[in-house]
Design a protein around this motif. Structure first.
Motif, PDB file in Angstrom:
ATOM      1  N   ALA A 263      98.627  69.834   1.128  1.00  0.00           N
ATOM      2  CA  ALA A 263      99.503  68.795   1.669  1.00  0.00           C
ATOM      3  C   ALA A 263     100.928  68.939   1.146  1.00  0.00           C
ATOM      4  N   ALA A 264     101.892  68.797   2.061  1.00  0.00           N
ATOM      5  CA  ALA A 264     103.299  68.815   1.670  1.00  0.00           C
ATOM      6  C   ALA A 264     103.810  67.421   1.340  1.00  0.00           C
ATOM      7  N   GLY A 265     102.970  66.424   1.529  1.00  0.00           N
ATOM      8  CA  GLY A 265     103.307  65.049   1.185  1.00  0.00           C
ATOM      9  C   GLY A 265     102.036  64.256   1.006  1.00  0.00           C
ATOM     10  N   ALA A 266     102.103  63.200   0.193  1.00  0.00           N
ATOM     11  CA  ALA A 266     100.921  62.375  -0.059  1.00  0.00           C
ATOM     12  C   ALA A 266     101.368  60.945  -0.328  1.00  0.00           C
ATOM     13  N   ILE A 267     100.756  60.002   0.370  1.00  0.00           N
ATOM     14  CA  ILE A 267     101.093  58.587   0.232  1.00  0.00           C
ATOM     15  C   ILE A 267      99.984  57.880  -0.535  1.00  0.00           C
ATOM     16  N   ASP A 268     100.360  57.192  -1.598  1.00  0.00           N
ATOM     17  CA  ASP A 268      99.413  56.382  -2.361  1.00  0.00           C
ATOM     18  C   ASP A 268      99.363  54.987  -1.737  1.00  0.00           C
ATOM     19  N   GLY A 269      98.250  54.689  -1.087  1.00  0.00           N
ATOM     20  CA  GLY A 269      98.079  53.389  -0.454  1.00  0.00           C
ATOM     21  C   GLY A 269      97.082  52.510  -1.161  1.00  0.00           C
ATOM     22  N   GLY A 270      96.737  52.857  -2.419  1.00  0.00           N
ATOM     23  CA  GLY A 270      95.762  52.077  -3.150  1.00  0.00           C
ATOM     24  C   GLY A 270      94.341  52.432  -2.749  1.00  0.00           C
ATOM     25  N   ALA A 271      93.387  51.723  -3.323  1.00  0.00           N
ATOM     26  CA  ALA A 271      91.979  51.961  -3.011  1.00  0.00           C
ATOM     27  C   ALA A 271      91.677  51.505  -1.591  1.00  0.00           C
ATOM     28  N   CYS A 272      90.859  52.274  -0.879  1.00  0.00           N
ATOM     29  CA  CYS A 272      90.486  51.926   0.492  1.00  0.00           C
ATOM     30  C   CYS A 272      89.532  50.729   0.470  1.00  0.00           C
ATOM     31  N   VAL A 273      89.835  49.709   1.249  1.00  0.00           N
ATOM     32  CA  VAL A 273      89.074  48.461   1.161  1.00  0.00           C
ATOM     33  C   VAL A 273      87.742  48.528   1.888  1.00  0.00           C
ATOM     34  N   VAL A 274      87.615  49.408   2.898  1.00  0.00           N
ATOM     35  CA  VAL A 274      86.354  49.517   3.635  1.00  0.00           C
ATOM     36  C   VAL A 274      85.426  50.502   2.950  1.00  0.00           C
ATOM     37  N   GLY A 275      85.899  51.730   2.721  1.00  0.00           N
ATOM     38  CA  GLY A 275      85.154  52.675   1.912  1.00  0.00           C
ATOM     39  C   GLY A 275      84.212  53.606   2.630  1.00  0.00           C
ATOM     40  N   VAL A 276      83.920  53.361   3.904  1.00  0.00           N
ATOM     41  CA  VAL A 276      83.171  54.315   4.721  1.00  0.00           C
ATOM     42  C   VAL A 276      83.960  54.561   6.003  1.00  0.00           C
ATOM     43  N   GLU A 277      83.737  55.716   6.590  1.00  0.00           N
ATOM     44  CA  GLU A 277      84.493  56.103   7.770  1.00  0.00           C
ATOM     45  C   GLU A 277      84.265  55.131   8.926  1.00  0.00           C
ATOM     46  N   SER A 278      85.154  55.180   9.903  1.00  0.00           N
ATOM     47  CA  SER A 278      85.124  54.235  11.011  1.00  0.00           C
ATOM     48  C   SER A 278      83.845  54.340  11.839  1.00  0.00           C
ATOM     49  N   THR A 279      83.476  53.228  12.414  1.00  0.00           N
ATOM     50  CA  THR A 279      82.435  53.204  13.437  1.00  0.00           C
ATOM     51  C   THR A 279      82.932  53.996  14.643  1.00  0.00           C
ATOM     52  N   VAL A 280      82.059  54.801  15.253  1.00  0.00           N
ATOM     53  CA  VAL A 280      82.440  55.561  16.440  1.00  0.00           C
ATOM     54  C   VAL A 280      81.559  55.128  17.607  1.00  0.00           C
ATOM     55  N   VAL A 281      82.203  54.677  18.685  1.00  0.00           N
ATOM     56  CA  VAL A 281      81.515  54.222  19.888  1.00  0.00           C
ATOM     57  C   VAL A 281      81.995  55.043  21.070  1.00  0.00           C
ATOM     58  N   SER A 282      81.053  55.552  21.863  1.00  0.00           N
ATOM     59  CA  SER A 282      81.375  56.310  23.067  1.00  0.00           C
ATOM     60  C   SER A 282      81.341  55.392  24.282  1.00  0.00           C
ATOM     61  N   VAL A 283      82.342  55.546  25.159  1.00  0.00           N
ATOM     62  CA  VAL A 283      82.367  54.812  26.429  1.00  0.00           C
ATOM     63  C   VAL A 283      82.446  55.813  27.588  1.00  0.00           C
ATOM     64  N   MET A 284      81.669  56.864  27.480  1.00  0.00           N
ATOM     65  CA  MET A 284      81.672  57.934  28.470  1.00  0.00           C
ATOM     66  C   MET A 284      80.613  57.699  29.540  1.00  0.00           C
ATOM     67  N   ASP A 285      80.942  58.081  30.789  1.00  0.00           N
ATOM     68  CA  ASP A 285      79.969  58.152  31.886  1.00  0.00           C
ATOM     69  C   ASP A 285      79.229  56.835  32.105  1.00  0.00           C
ATOM     70  N   GLY A 286      79.927  55.716  31.970  1.00  0.00           N
ATOM     71  CA  GLY A 286      79.322  54.424  32.242  1.00  0.00           C
ATOM     72  C   GLY A 286      78.344  53.946  31.191  1.00  0.00           C
ATOM     73  N   ARG A 287      78.248  54.647  30.063  1.00  0.00           N
ATOM     74  CA  ARG A 287      77.338  54.259  28.987  1.00  0.00           C
ATOM     75  C   ARG A 287      78.147  53.914  27.747  1.00  0.00           C
ATOM     76  N   ILE A 288      77.685  52.945  26.994  1.00  0.00           N
ATOM     77  CA  ILE A 288      78.306  52.591  25.725  1.00  0.00           C
ATOM     78  C   ILE A 288      77.281  52.881  24.638  1.00  0.00           C
ATOM     79  N   ALA A 289      77.604  53.812  23.761  1.00  0.00           N
ATOM     80  CA  ALA A 289      76.638  54.260  22.750  1.00  0.00           C
ATOM     81  C   ALA A 289      77.293  54.327  21.382  1.00  0.00           C
ATOM     82  N   LEU A 290      76.529  53.991  20.370  1.00  0.00           N
ATOM     83  CA  LEU A 290      76.988  54.097  18.981  1.00  0.00           C
ATOM     84  C   LEU A 290      76.729  55.516  18.494  1.00  0.00           C
TER      85      LEU A 290
END
Length: 305
Positions: free
Chosen positions: A156-183
């Protein structure tokens, strides 16, 4: 030393990489339309190129510029953005998010992060930024600035300190492809919260359209054993709930799932630095946010069946 938002934007525009805080985990960020910069992320992380990246944007308008969002997708965006939800939708034509970032798919994963520093950088940059977790591929995601710099600061050529991450796990991913909604990947926006907005989710889904689906992922060097009632010889037990193991190593003494999620990757890393024979983890309820925590632990243990 932490970079300013302005310095981070300059690095991104020059094709460099930036360690960027989000509310979920720290990311290693690059201009989503710059194929050389995106390739540098894959190289720094040792990430397989079939694994797509999430495009982070400043707002809903930014998302609609790169993704075809239907009524269900917009309902989810209005309910959970800015925040830890990623929507997988058909990709719009154009080069704002390069083919490599999308792993050659006709879909795109997009979200508006909730961390104020991330949003400030995205707003000033003016376009989508890919920012997969700032760890080497397969290792626990970094949720502190120090852990992110330790993992991929060399790239990295730069790094931002934003403190500890409050959620701690990666984002929920939901698909809205082809008329279906899937986790596709559970996270802190829970299955029940999603269904309250768009109705029942479809069974299954195309996991290849989501990051974070490798069988062995989020793994420390020490072997991980899940649903453990006690530590074995030479193991450290990460407890959950009252009386579960050494309080120093408790994900949440009170049995609070949000506290456990926020502590999960940091404590996996801290335990791993002790060079134990293994890391055992107490049983965690597989409901609500527990679905996401258990997903990460099963993959850290190399088990998803």
């Amino acid at each position: 030393m932490s970079a300013s938002d302005e310095d981070a934007v300059r690095v991104l525009r020059a094709g460099g990489l930036v360690i960027l805080p989000t509310e979920t985990v720290y990311g290693l960020a690059a201009d989503a339309g710059n194929a050389a910069a995106v390739a540098a992320i894959f190289a720094a992380k040792g990430r397989p190129r079939f694994n797509p990246l999430i495009a982070h944007v400043a707002d809903l308008l930014g998302a609609e510029a790169v993704a075809e969002l239907n009524e269900a997708a917009r309902a989810l965006a209005e309910a959970f953005w800015p925040g830890p939800l990623t929507i997988v939708a058909p990709a719009r034509a154009g080069d704002a998010v390069c083919d490599l970032a999308r792993a050659g798919l006709d879909s795109i994963a997009v979200r508006v992060p909730g961390h104020p520093r991330a949003r400030a950088v995205l707003s000033a940059f003016g376009g989508p930024v890919v920012a997969p977790s700032a760890n080497r591929s397969g290792r626990p995601s970094p949720t502190t600035f120090a852990d992110a710099v330790e993992e991929t600061g060399f790239a990295a050529a730069g790094a931002i300190d934003g403190g500890a991450c409050v959620v701690g796990v990666e984002s929920t991913v939901v698909s809205v492809m082809d008329g279906r909604i899937a986790l596709l990947r559970p996270g802190s926006v829970t299955r029940a919260e999603i269904e309250a907005q768009v109705g029942p989710l479809a069974a299954g889904g195309e996991g290849r359209r989501s990051p974070g689906r490798l069988t062995l992922h989020y793994a420390p060097d020490a072997p991980v054993r899940i649903e453990a009632e006690a530590a074995g010889a030479g193991e450290i037990l990460l407890g959950f709930g009252p009386g579960a193991g050494d309080p120093r190593w408790s994900l949440s003494p009170a049995g609070d799932l949000r506290e456990a999620a926020a502590n999960l990757f940091r404590m996996l890393r801290e335990a791993d630095r002790e060079r134990p024979a293994g890391i055992a983890v107490s049983p965690i309820p597989d409901e609500g946010l527990g679905e996401a925590i258990n997903d990460r632990l099963r993959r850290a243990a190399g088990f998803t069946g």
